[in-house]
Design an enzyme around this catalytic site. Structure first.
Site, PDB file in Angstrom:
ATOM      1  N   HIS A   1      -5.541   6.678   7.267  1.00 23.05           N
ATOM      2  CA  HIS A   1      -4.843   5.754   6.393  1.00 23.05           C
ATOM      3  C   HIS A   1      -3.361   5.752   6.746  1.00 23.05           C
ATOM      4  O   HIS A   1      -2.777   6.793   7.045  1.00 23.05           O
ATOM      5  CB  HIS A   1      -5.015   6.163   4.930  1.00 23.05           C
ATOM      6  CG  HIS A   1      -6.391   5.934   4.407  1.00 23.05           C
ATOM      7  ND1 HIS A   1      -6.639   5.249   3.242  1.00 23.05           N
ATOM      8  CD2 HIS A   1      -7.605   6.298   4.894  1.00 23.05           C
ATOM      9  CE1 HIS A   1      -7.953   5.204   3.026  1.00 23.05           C
ATOM     10  NE2 HIS A   1      -8.556   5.842   4.026  1.00 23.05           N
TER      11      HIS A   1
ATOM     12  N   GLU B   1       0.807   5.770   0.427  1.00 25.01           N
ATOM     13  CA  GLU B   1       0.107   7.025   0.682  1.00 25.01           C
ATOM     14  C   GLU B   1       0.780   8.091  -0.178  1.00 25.01           C
ATOM     15  O   GLU B   1       1.993   8.034  -0.427  1.00 25.01           O
ATOM     16  CB  GLU B   1       0.163   7.413   2.165  1.00 25.01           C
ATOM     17  CG  GLU B   1      -0.483   6.411   3.098  1.00 25.01           C
ATOM     18  CD  GLU B   1      -1.956   6.199   2.858  1.00 25.01           C
ATOM     19  OE1 GLU B   1      -2.609   7.114   2.305  1.00 25.01           O
ATOM     20  OE2 GLU B   1      -2.469   5.121   3.225  1.00 25.01           O
TER      21      GLU B   1
ATOM     22  N   GLU C   1      -6.214  18.388   1.877  1.00 24.49           N
ATOM     23  CA  GLU C   1      -7.126  17.254   1.718  1.00 24.49           C
ATOM     24  C   GLU C   1      -6.379  15.919   1.843  1.00 24.49           C
ATOM     25  O   GLU C   1      -6.935  14.931   2.346  1.00 24.49           O
ATOM     26  CB  GLU C   1      -7.880  17.321   0.393  1.00 24.49           C
ATOM     27  CG  GLU C   1      -7.002  17.406  -0.847  1.00 24.49           C
ATOM     28  CD  GLU C   1      -6.646  18.841  -1.229  1.00 24.49           C
ATOM     29  OE1 GLU C   1      -6.318  19.057  -2.423  1.00 24.49           O
ATOM     30  OE2 GLU C   1      -6.689  19.728  -0.352  1.00 24.49           O
TER      31      GLU C   1
ATOM     32  N   ASP D   1       0.850  -1.182   0.000  1.00 25.58           N
ATOM     33  CA  ASP D   1       0.000   0.000   0.000  1.00 25.58           C
ATOM     34  C   ASP D   1       0.889   1.237   0.000  1.00 25.58           C
ATOM     35  O   ASP D   1       2.034   1.202   0.483  1.00 25.58           O
ATOM     36  CB  ASP D   1      -0.919   0.016   1.220  1.00 25.58           C
ATOM     37  CG  ASP D   1      -1.912   1.176   1.168  1.00 25.58           C
ATOM     38  OD1 ASP D   1      -2.719   1.219   0.224  1.00 25.58           O
ATOM     39  OD2 ASP D   1      -1.867   2.040   2.060  1.00 25.58           O
TER      40      ASP D   1
ATOM     41  N   HIS E   1      -4.238  10.917   5.599  1.00 24.48           N
ATOM     42  CA  HIS E   1      -3.190  10.108   6.239  1.00 24.48           C
ATOM     43  C   HIS E   1      -2.449  10.804   7.385  1.00 24.48           C
ATOM     44  O   HIS E   1      -1.688  10.158   8.112  1.00 24.48           O
ATOM     45  CB  HIS E   1      -2.174   9.610   5.210  1.00 24.48           C
ATOM     46  CG  HIS E   1      -1.654  10.665   4.274  1.00 24.48           C
ATOM     47  ND1 HIS E   1      -0.994  11.791   4.699  1.00 24.48           N
ATOM     48  CD2 HIS E   1      -1.696  10.740   2.913  1.00 24.48           C
ATOM     49  CE1 HIS E   1      -0.636  12.517   3.661  1.00 24.48           C
ATOM     50  NE2 HIS E   1      -1.078  11.907   2.562  1.00 24.48           N
TER      51      HIS E   1
ATOM     52  N   ASP F   1      -2.384  -0.367   6.623  1.00 28.04           N
ATOM     53  CA  ASP F   1      -3.338  -0.788   5.595  1.00 28.04           C
ATOM     54  C   ASP F   1      -2.867  -2.062   4.890  1.00 28.04           C
ATOM     55  O   ASP F   1      -3.686  -2.914   4.521  1.00 28.04           O
ATOM     56  CB  ASP F   1      -3.554   0.328   4.574  1.00 28.04           C
ATOM     57  CG  ASP F   1      -4.463   1.426   5.109  1.00 28.04           C
ATOM     58  OD1 ASP F   1      -4.892   1.317   6.279  1.00 28.04           O
ATOM     59  OD2 ASP F   1      -4.731   2.396   4.372  1.00 28.04           O
TER      60      ASP F   1
END
Length: 232
Positions: free
Chosen positions: A150, A9, A52, A7, A57, A155
């Site tokens: 997140h 970010e 945003e 995963d 995260h 994750d």
């Protein structure tokens, strides 16, 4: 078979708009079993973090300022992933960012067919149902209470549990490892149950145990429930 549940970010949705990866998390599986090995790296994106993205995260400019840039971690990343399959939820998103970062670092891109998309598998197995990571956690009763925001490693750990459920549960068929190799095996194929044996398994009851049981039943009288069953 080694698989890497991955995963990322990022600072946004499109690398073509200058967005970058800020975190990579990977969990290693071998034959559908977690090995305990992980890869985790925060990355300085060399650009401000949009509000945003920060809301998603929680990785801000101050935290990322002293982290290495992608060029400084790319060799360690490639060494860890080697040539093995990447298991990713919504693989198109992460792969486009990984390959953009690799191109900017002058490295070969990762072939897209190395990615196995759990989002696609979930939608195929449960058509019409929500297929987000949170929704799949609810379906499989996986605890994701720590996921207030997140995080790439968290994750990927949660996704590893979801992937094992999608592949047929957390106790995979160990007999697969003794079968002759006949090409790659998909998660859907792994999830298929094996046929039952046609021959009866030998009894593990000794002769002395059988006689002791028969003597015990004989002393219970004619109405004993055991007399309704025949020993096999």
């Amino acid at each position: 078979m080694r698989e890497l549940v991955l995963d990322t970010e990022t600072t946004g949705f499109e690398p073509s708009e200058g967005h970058r990866i800020v975190e990579i998390g990977i969990v290693e599986l071998v034959n559908l079993m977690p090995t305990g090995r992980t890869y985790h790296q925060y990355i300085n994106p060399k650009r401000p973090m949009p509000p945003e993205a920060f809301e998603v995260h929680g990785l801000g400019d101050d935290f990322l300022r002293d982290k290495p840039i992608f060029d400084e971690i790319v060799d360690a990343f490639l060494e860890f992933v080697a040539g093995d399959r990447l298991v990713i939820h919504n693989a198109a998103f992460d792969m486009k960012f990984l390959n953009a970062e690799l191109e900017w670092s002058g490295r070969p891109v990762l072939p897209f067919d190395r990615a196995f998309d759990t989002l696609t598998l979930a939608r195929k197995k449960f058509p019409g149902s929500p297929a987000s990571l949170d929704a799949l956690c609810r379906r499989f009763s996986i605890d994701n209470s720590a996921r207030s925001k997140h995080g790439a490693l968290l994750d990927s750990e949660i996704l590893a549990e979801v992937y094992l459920e999608l592949a047929g549960g957390q106790q995979p068929d160990f007999a697969l490892s003794s079968r002759p190799a006949q090409g790659s095996v998909s998660a859907e194929q792994r999830a298929m149950p094996l046929p039952r044996r046609s021959r009866q398994l030998p009894s593990r009851l000794t002769e002395a145990e059988a006689q002791a049981h028969a003597s015990f039943v004989a002393g219970l009288g004619e109405a004993a429930v055991w007399k309704k069953y025949r020993s096999t």
